[in-house]
Design an enzyme around this catalytic site. Sequence first.
Site, PDB file in Angstrom:
ATOM      1  N   ASP A 186     -58.287 -65.768 -50.041  1.00  0.00           N
ATOM      2  CA  ASP A 186     -58.861 -64.445 -50.298  1.00  0.00           C
ATOM      3  C   ASP A 186     -57.797 -63.500 -49.757  1.00  0.00           C
ATOM      4  OD1 ASP A 186     -59.983 -61.891 -49.865  1.00  0.00           O
ATOM      5  OD2 ASP A 186     -61.986 -62.751 -49.934  1.00  0.00           O
ATOM      6  N   HIS A 187     -57.039 -62.867 -50.644  1.00  0.00           N
ATOM      7  CA  HIS A 187     -55.827 -62.199 -50.157  1.00  0.00           C
ATOM      8  C   HIS A 187     -56.131 -61.018 -49.231  1.00  0.00           C
ATOM      9  CE1 HIS A 187     -56.344 -59.419 -53.642  1.00  0.00           C
ATOM     10  NE2 HIS A 187     -55.629 -58.569 -52.936  1.00  0.00           N
ATOM     11  N   GLU A 243     -60.638 -48.721 -56.526  1.00  0.00           N
ATOM     12  CA  GLU A 243     -59.337 -48.838 -57.194  1.00  0.00           C
ATOM     13  C   GLU A 243     -59.190 -47.743 -58.228  1.00  0.00           C
ATOM     14  OE1 GLU A 243     -57.944 -53.056 -57.968  1.00  0.00           O
ATOM     15  OE2 GLU A 243     -60.087 -53.242 -58.308  1.00  0.00           O
ATOM     16  N   HIS A 255     -63.807 -60.426 -51.357  1.00  0.00           N
ATOM     17  CA  HIS A 255     -63.146 -59.449 -50.481  1.00  0.00           C
ATOM     18  C   HIS A 255     -64.140 -58.635 -49.637  1.00  0.00           C
ATOM     19  CE1 HIS A 255     -59.819 -60.645 -52.855  1.00  0.00           C
ATOM     20  NE2 HIS A 255     -59.933 -59.749 -53.820  1.00  0.00           N
TER      21      HIS A 255
HETATM   22  N1  LIG Z   1     -53.340 -61.659 -61.468  1.00  0.00           N
HETATM   23  C1  LIG Z   1     -53.917 -61.189 -60.381  1.00  0.00           C
HETATM   24  O1  LIG Z   1     -53.722 -60.047 -59.948  1.00  0.00           O
HETATM   25  C2  LIG Z   1     -54.851 -62.045 -59.607  1.00  0.00           C
HETATM   26  C3  LIG Z   1     -55.160 -63.329 -60.041  1.00  0.00           C
HETATM   27  N2  LIG Z   1     -55.991 -64.109 -59.303  1.00  0.00           N
HETATM   28  C4  LIG Z   1     -56.332 -65.455 -59.749  1.00  0.00           C
HETATM   29  O2  LIG Z   1     -55.142 -66.204 -59.981  1.00  0.00           O
HETATM   30  C5  LIG Z   1     -55.325 -67.124 -61.033  1.00  0.00           C
HETATM   31  C6  LIG Z   1     -54.223 -66.900 -62.067  1.00  0.00           C
HETATM   32  O3  LIG Z   1     -54.344 -65.601 -62.598  1.00  0.00           O
HETATM   33  P1  LIG Z   1     -53.230 -64.938 -63.503  1.00  0.00           P
HETATM   34  O4  LIG Z   1     -51.875 -65.290 -63.012  1.00  0.00           O
HETATM   35  O5  LIG Z   1     -53.598 -63.521 -63.608  1.00  0.00           O
HETATM   36  O6  LIG Z   1     -53.462 -65.653 -64.919  1.00  0.00           O
HETATM   37  P2  LIG Z   1     -52.529 -65.600 -66.220  1.00  0.00           P
HETATM   38  O7  LIG Z   1     -53.449 -65.661 -67.376  1.00  0.00           O
HETATM   39  O8  LIG Z   1     -51.520 -64.530 -66.138  1.00  0.00           O
HETATM   40  O9  LIG Z   1     -51.710 -66.973 -66.129  1.00  0.00           O
HETATM   41  C7  LIG Z   1     -52.293 -68.197 -66.473  1.00  0.00           C
HETATM   42  C8  LIG Z   1     -51.319 -69.332 -66.159  1.00  0.00           C
HETATM   43  O10 LIG Z   1     -51.952 -70.554 -66.496  1.00  0.00           O
HETATM   44  C9  LIG Z   1     -51.037 -71.336 -67.264  1.00  0.00           C
HETATM   45  N3  LIG Z   1     -51.762 -72.197 -68.193  1.00  0.00           N
HETATM   46  C10 LIG Z   1     -52.776 -71.865 -69.008  1.00  0.00           C
HETATM   47  N4  LIG Z   1     -53.185 -72.934 -69.697  1.00  0.00           N
HETATM   48  C11 LIG Z   1     -52.407 -73.972 -69.297  1.00  0.00           C
HETATM   49  C12 LIG Z   1     -52.344 -75.354 -69.627  1.00  0.00           C
HETATM   50  N5  LIG Z   1     -53.171 -75.924 -70.517  1.00  0.00           N
HETATM   51  N6  LIG Z   1     -51.411 -76.113 -69.026  1.00  0.00           N
HETATM   52  C13 LIG Z   1     -50.550 -75.575 -68.136  1.00  0.00           C
HETATM   53  N7  LIG Z   1     -50.572 -74.280 -67.765  1.00  0.00           N
HETATM   54  C14 LIG Z   1     -51.489 -73.497 -68.344  1.00  0.00           C
HETATM   55  C15 LIG Z   1     -50.208 -70.315 -68.013  1.00  0.00           C
HETATM   56  O11 LIG Z   1     -48.979 -70.894 -68.362  1.00  0.00           O
HETATM   57  P3  LIG Z   1     -48.355 -70.879 -69.845  1.00  0.00           P
HETATM   58  O12 LIG Z   1     -49.141 -69.916 -70.668  1.00  0.00           O
HETATM   59  O13 LIG Z   1     -46.923 -70.462 -69.609  1.00  0.00           O
HETATM   60  O14 LIG Z   1     -48.484 -72.277 -70.291  1.00  0.00           O
HETATM   61  C16 LIG Z   1     -50.017 -69.258 -66.951  1.00  0.00           C
HETATM   62  O15 LIG Z   1     -48.963 -69.598 -66.101  1.00  0.00           O
HETATM   63  C17 LIG Z   1     -56.753 -66.875 -61.546  1.00  0.00           C
HETATM   64  O16 LIG Z   1     -57.626 -67.756 -60.898  1.00  0.00           O
HETATM   65  C18 LIG Z   1     -57.053 -65.456 -61.087  1.00  0.00           C
HETATM   66  O17 LIG Z   1     -58.422 -65.259 -60.890  1.00  0.00           O
HETATM   67  C19 LIG Z   1     -56.511 -63.677 -58.098  1.00  0.00           C
HETATM   68  C20 LIG Z   1     -56.230 -62.426 -57.607  1.00  0.00           C
HETATM   69  C21 LIG Z   1     -55.425 -61.491 -58.328  1.00  0.00           C
HETATM   70  O1  LIG Z   2     -58.646 -60.056 -56.255  1.00  0.00           O
HETATM   71  C1  LIG Z   2     -58.527 -58.985 -56.831  1.00  0.00           C
HETATM   72  O2  LIG Z   2     -58.023 -57.942 -56.140  1.00  0.00           O
HETATM   73  C2  LIG Z   2     -57.442 -56.844 -56.827  1.00  0.00           C
HETATM   74  C3  LIG Z   2     -57.337 -55.731 -55.786  1.00  0.00           C
HETATM   75  O3  LIG Z   2     -56.464 -56.134 -54.780  1.00  0.00           O
HETATM   76  P1  LIG Z   2     -55.635 -55.052 -53.934  1.00  0.00           P
HETATM   77  O4  LIG Z   2     -54.910 -55.868 -52.929  1.00  0.00           O
HETATM   78  O5  LIG Z   2     -54.745 -54.355 -54.920  1.00  0.00           O
HETATM   79  O6  LIG Z   2     -56.634 -54.133 -53.332  1.00  0.00           O
HETATM   80  C4  LIG Z   2     -58.269 -56.418 -58.011  1.00  0.00           C
HETATM   81  O7  LIG Z   2     -57.578 -55.427 -58.742  1.00  0.00           O
HETATM   82  C5  LIG Z   2     -58.503 -57.618 -58.914  1.00  0.00           C
HETATM   83  O8  LIG Z   2     -59.372 -57.242 -59.967  1.00  0.00           O
HETATM   84  C6  LIG Z   2     -59.137 -58.743 -58.129  1.00  0.00           C
HETATM   85  O9  LIG Z   2     -59.153 -59.927 -58.928  1.00  0.00           O
END
Ligand SMILES: NC(=O)C1=CN([C@@H]2O[C@H](COP(=O)(O)OP(=O)(O)OC[C@H]3O[C@@H](n4cnc5c(N)ncnc54)[C@H](OP(=O)(O)O)[C@@H]3O)[C@@H](O)[C@H]2O)C=CC1
Ligand SMILES: O=C1O[C@H](COP(=O)(O)O)[C@@H](O)[C@H](O)[C@H]1O
Length: 509
Positions: free
Chosen positions: A185-186, A224, A248
Amino acid sequence: MTKNKLKNPTIIVIFGGTGDLAKRKLFPAFQNLYLDGRMSEKFQIIALGRAEKTDEDFRSYVLENLENFSRKKGKSDPETEKFLSHITYHSLDIDKEESYLSLNEKIKGFDEAFGERANRLFYLSITPSFISTISSNIKKIGLAANPKQDRIIIEKPFGYDKTSAIELNEMLSQTFKEEQIYRIDHYLGKETVQNILAFRFGNSMFEPLWSRNFIDFVQITVAEEVGVEERGGFYEGVGALKDMIQNHLLQILCMTAMEAPASLSADDIRNRKADVLKSIRRIKPEEVDHYIVRGQYDAGTIKGKAVPGYRQDKGIAPDSNTETYVAMKIYLDNWRWQGIPFYLRTGKRMEEKQSSIIIQFKPVPHSSFSYGKEGMTPNRLIINIQPAMDIKLQFMTKKPGLSLSLRPAEMIFDYFSCSTMSPEAYETLIADALLGDPTLFMRWDQVEEAWDAIDTIQQVWKTTAPVNFPNYKAGSWGPEEADELLARQGHKWIPNTQTKEELLDDTDI
Ligand SMILES: NC(=O)C1=CN([C@@H]2O[C@H](COP(=O)(O)OP(=O)(O)OC[C@H]3O[C@@H](n4cnc5c(N)ncnc54)[C@H](OP(=O)(O)O)[C@@H]3O)[C@@H](O)[C@H]2O)C=CC1
Ligand SMILES: O=C1O[C@H](COP(=O)(O)O)[C@@H](O)[C@H](O)[C@H]1O
């Protein structure tokens, strides 16, 4: 929480290495840890994604993103080049077992180069629906066969509700022991969130006041300015309750309301936090509307810029009922907090970015003073988590002048004034996971209790569509119903946007 440098050879495998989180947070965190000398001499990051890419292409992609997202920026200097040389790309389809065999070969190759079996950290930066498949393949191939050396970091959300979280945990525990699982949980990695513990338990003068005897109510805001950006597809199925409150905001509530831990050991701290989650009063389905308000943003203006409504955002259904705002009143059924409301609110596209905790103390029992136009302001302690990082104590003082009339004033501790550039939350958390310190990660019982506290709300919302969505304008502080939630108690949301000059209003001196 730990300051040690990583000594053991380590291989970090990032599932979702090509995703949004990896590019914005994870690679910058690893780069900063490397530049700060916190990585071991021998380490390798293996980034996974489905497409075929060369290491060279992938490193250029990482460098480009470091330039945009890293706090130390990613210039193509020799140190950053050295960091990039520790990154390898590997094509893997999560659903295909044979992909894991080639990953295993790659890992073994690095073990050989290091001259010993390296520690392994699997970072699951992918959607939760993949966790079970990855975990069972890791077990089948024997990728994490040493519980003393191997760990896994799981991103939030951990499941979608209590039932799915239990299933997920049972599945994970067939491959990993609880002490190997780091549920992230960042917010817990943020300096100012950790400082809540220091402030409360490193000082003697606040703790005696920290209870129902002196506190009137507590307000926790995580607002936000941004909307759902590029993550509409993900957000549609989640919403603010699961995206922000379940993790959070409930974690901030824990830090604010917990009892003093016996020690700073991971389990002592996590035990006291779990107590808070257990003490959250569970509400009945028919009480949901009384305790919780949901909202969705309409088009509006933020800082002079027009922005579209949620239903017009990319990847969002035009009749979506996903909530982008939640306000709720929570009671903790325990000795310290009985009867004291904790008001939590979070929303996207709010007037300004602001995460804060406001402790409002009870008013004086009697006063013979006269007051300025604001009237008597109760004493308040304001803990600003971000973007302001400070603690303010607001109290009444005599207005300069002939009469004995009072006005509010404040004392401020500015976190920036005494710290060097703070590490990003992900740096702190990844460093801890690499070193095996789970204090700032969520233990399973915390996750389960947090789901338990909000499951009834989700169930009711699933079956009753909101009648008035969208119900707040982008650039506002949320729907009117959120004001009514507090007004029923004779309370108001405290704006926390006053400047010092506005607070020290001298107009009627
Ligand atoms: N982005 C954010 O700000 C935040 C994200 N999170 C959590 O982090 C996690 C990732 O989020 P996010 O980075 O945004 O997601 P994205 O949709 O940007 O990325 C998804 C990733 O999963 C990979 N992927 C999807 N399907 C497959 C598959 N079948 N095999 C291998 N790789 C696969 C994709 O790789 P490719 O398409 O290259 O194969 C890609 O690297 C989630 O659980 C999200 O809730 C939590 C807090 C904040
Ligand atoms: O985990 C999450 O947090 C961000 C907000 O994080 P912050 O560090 O920028 O306050 C939120 O935007 C996102 O929807 C949520 O998945």
